[in-house]
Design an enzyme around this catalytic site. Sequence first.
Site, mmCIF file in Angstrom:
data_model
loop_
_atom_site.group_PDB
_atom_site.id
_atom_site.type_symbol
_atom_site.label_atom_id
_atom_site.label_comp_id
_atom_site.label_asym_id
_atom_site.label_seq_id
_atom_site.Cartn_x
_atom_site.Cartn_y
_atom_site.Cartn_z
ATOM 1 N N HIS A 1 -13.552 -2.725 6.925
ATOM 2 C CA HIS A 1 -12.349 -3.456 7.339
ATOM 3 C C HIS A 1 -12.540 -4.227 8.654
ATOM 4 O O HIS A 1 -13.336 -3.827 9.510
ATOM 5 C CB HIS A 1 -11.215 -2.427 7.511
ATOM 6 C CG HIS A 1 -9.866 -3.026 7.659
ATOM 7 N ND1 HIS A 1 -9.205 -3.056 8.867
ATOM 8 C CD2 HIS A 1 -9.048 -3.608 6.761
ATOM 9 C CE1 HIS A 1 -8.027 -3.632 8.690
ATOM 10 N NE2 HIS A 1 -7.907 -3.968 7.427
ATOM 11 N N ASN B 1 0.833 -1.208 0.000
ATOM 12 C CA ASN B 1 0.000 0.000 0.000
ATOM 13 C C ASN B 1 0.868 1.259 0.000
ATOM 14 O O ASN B 1 0.404 2.341 0.345
ATOM 15 C CB ASN B 1 -0.899 0.024 1.246
ATOM 16 C CG ASN B 1 -1.752 -1.218 1.338
ATOM 17 O OD1 ASN B 1 -2.419 -1.570 0.386
ATOM 18 N ND2 ASN B 1 -1.720 -1.894 2.489
ATOM 19 N N ASP C 1 -13.336 5.926 6.887
ATOM 20 C CA ASP C 1 -11.975 5.393 6.935
ATOM 21 C C ASP C 1 -11.323 5.696 5.583
ATOM 22 O O ASP C 1 -11.711 5.139 4.553
ATOM 23 C CB ASP C 1 -12.055 3.881 7.207
ATOM 24 C CG ASP C 1 -10.695 3.237 7.380
ATOM 25 O OD1 ASP C 1 -9.695 3.821 6.907
ATOM 26 O OD2 ASP C 1 -10.629 2.144 7.967
ATOM 27 N N GLU D 1 -15.815 3.195 4.204
ATOM 28 C CA GLU D 1 -14.461 3.519 3.746
ATOM 29 C C GLU D 1 -14.591 4.393 2.511
ATOM 30 O O GLU D 1 -15.488 4.149 1.692
ATOM 31 C CB GLU D 1 -13.697 2.229 3.377
ATOM 32 C CG GLU D 1 -13.336 1.417 4.587
ATOM 33 C CD GLU D 1 -12.781 0.031 4.265
ATOM 34 O OE1 GLU D 1 -12.213 -0.157 3.178
ATOM 35 O OE2 GLU D 1 -12.924 -0.853 5.118
ATOM 36 N N LYS E 1 0.161 3.570 4.816
ATOM 37 C CA LYS E 1 -0.085 3.237 3.405
ATOM 38 C C LYS E 1 0.580 4.325 2.541
ATOM 39 O O LYS E 1 1.796 4.372 2.502
ATOM 40 C CB LYS E 1 -1.590 3.052 3.206
ATOM 41 C CG LYS E 1 -2.110 1.964 4.179
ATOM 42 C CD LYS E 1 -3.507 1.560 3.983
ATOM 43 C CE LYS E 1 -4.050 0.751 5.140
ATOM 44 N NZ LYS E 1 -3.397 -0.533 5.418
ATOM 45 N N HIS F 1 -7.211 4.089 2.203
ATOM 46 C CA HIS F 1 -6.687 3.927 0.837
ATOM 47 C C HIS F 1 -6.903 5.168 -0.034
ATOM 48 O O HIS F 1 -6.681 5.122 -1.234
ATOM 49 C CB HIS F 1 -7.278 2.667 0.210
ATOM 50 C CG HIS F 1 -6.905 1.456 1.007
ATOM 51 N ND1 HIS F 1 -5.701 0.812 0.849
ATOM 52 C CD2 HIS F 1 -7.545 0.837 2.039
ATOM 53 C CE1 HIS F 1 -5.627 -0.177 1.723
ATOM 54 N NE2 HIS F 1 -6.723 -0.187 2.460
ATOM 55 N N SER G 1 -10.861 -1.283 0.643
ATOM 56 C CA SER G 1 -9.518 -1.870 0.635
ATOM 57 C C SER G 1 -9.365 -3.067 -0.280
ATOM 58 O O SER G 1 -8.276 -3.325 -0.780
ATOM 59 C CB SER G 1 -9.112 -2.266 2.055
ATOM 60 O OG SER G 1 -10.011 -3.226 2.576
HETATM 61 C C1 LIG Z 1 -9.584 0.231 5.403
HETATM 62 C C2 LIG Z 1 -8.525 -0.016 6.420
HETATM 63 N N1 LIG Z 1 -8.659 0.481 7.653
HETATM 64 C C3 LIG Z 1 -7.743 0.275 8.603
HETATM 65 C C4 LIG Z 1 -6.612 -0.472 8.348
HETATM 66 C C5 LIG Z 1 -5.610 -0.698 9.439
HETATM 67 O O1 LIG Z 1 -4.605 0.229 9.359
HETATM 68 P P1 LIG Z 1 -3.127 -0.097 9.943
HETATM 69 O O2 LIG Z 1 -2.468 -0.940 8.901
HETATM 70 O O3 LIG Z 1 -2.519 1.230 10.143
HETATM 71 O O4 LIG Z 1 -3.336 -0.846 11.218
HETATM 72 C C6 LIG Z 1 -6.412 -0.999 7.070
HETATM 73 C C7 LIG Z 1 -5.175 -1.756 6.777
HETATM 74 O O5 LIG Z 1 -5.166 -2.863 6.360
HETATM 75 C C8 LIG Z 1 -7.394 -0.781 6.084
HETATM 76 O O6 LIG Z 1 -7.270 -1.300 4.859
#
Ligand SMILES: Cc1ncc(COP(=O)(O)O)c(C=O)c1O
Length: 382
Positions: A123, A36, A199, A170, A232, A202, A174
Amino acid sequence: MTPARLARHEATLAGLERKERLRTLVPRDGADFSSNDYLGFAGSTRLAMAVHSALQRGVPVGAGGSRLLRGNHPEHEALEAEAAAFLGAERVLYFGSGYGANVALFSTLPQRGDLIVHDALVHASAHEGIRASRAQAVPAAHNDVGAFEEAIVRWRSNGGTGGDPWIAVESVYSMDGDRAPLAELAALAERHDGFLVIDEAHATGVFGPSGRGLAADLDNRRNVVVLHTCGKALGVSGALLGTSTTLCDYLINRARGFIYSTAPSPLMAATVREALRMLVDEPKRRADFDVLRAFANTEIAEKLGVEGSGSQILPVIIGDNGRAVRIAARMRADGFDIRAIRPPTVPEGTARLRIAITLNVDMPTISRMFTRLAAIMAEEKP
Ligand SMILES: Cc1ncc(COP(=O)(O)O)c(C=O)c1O
């Protein structure tokens, strides 16, 4: 511990292997089609120099304690102030990871008597926080604004009059790479006196003005909570949660993962601050990335007959777990680091190759990758 005590764990692992869902750690190798690190920040000289200069000016590696105790370092506060100004948020809190931030916010902010309506594809970390919340929770069909509204109306008519609805989405998904209809969802939250939690994992760094994410385009952000992960496109680690001062103060007082955990590394806070500056100072990276992303979306359509998501996350749905794993392994053997994503990360029957485009690859490599993938997919019949 006697070996017999491990029998249940071993049986579970054997069951996963039978279903072709056993996961193992595979070293990174070959052209990057799975990280990412969208803008190539993680290995950049500028972030390496930021670490070096932070160490030289005495920034410690470890915080040494919780933010509420001696762990609160000026680097955390400097980052949060700079991020709030950059993101246009009233206040920002820095967490050690996006996972931890999602767990903290969903388990803490929605109260008993509230309703969380979450997109079916949010997620795992949001699910984890929702599970720990005292609020009721229901999923809504992916990106179906009508389904979100129906869930709120049904809850209100069943007596949910005292609490608030929380909508969880989101901005860029993701595993599918598509976008949420944020403007409609924000209007929905407004209509029902609710909150919208976005969120941006991405989208941060990639979309929106100066990479501020897609929530930056919303007119009214009074009732919006936005999460920007820093591991990311920003190339570091941690997460910046931007919202009202009241909700940040609430998290500081009530979020167990914030209170009872060592603060994130001050060195990482200093590095994230530099990454935010890079977004502003180095617009060429994002401009180059826009071109590369558009190219990859055209290539996937031409070479695989698969419609691109429009974003840098390009899923190729395979369906069968074993076939997805075999194709990904053959691509890795040929020098293209592609990973298979299987249930429960994605819904049953939708095992896929999650192809991520980053500035760590160039156009000819993307082109060769899709040509090879088309050939391998034809050989690995369903
Ligand atoms: C949409 C989403 N939220 C949260 C996370 C978690 O973030 P982090 O990798 O900083 O723990 C991810 C990571 O995989 C994600 O894709």
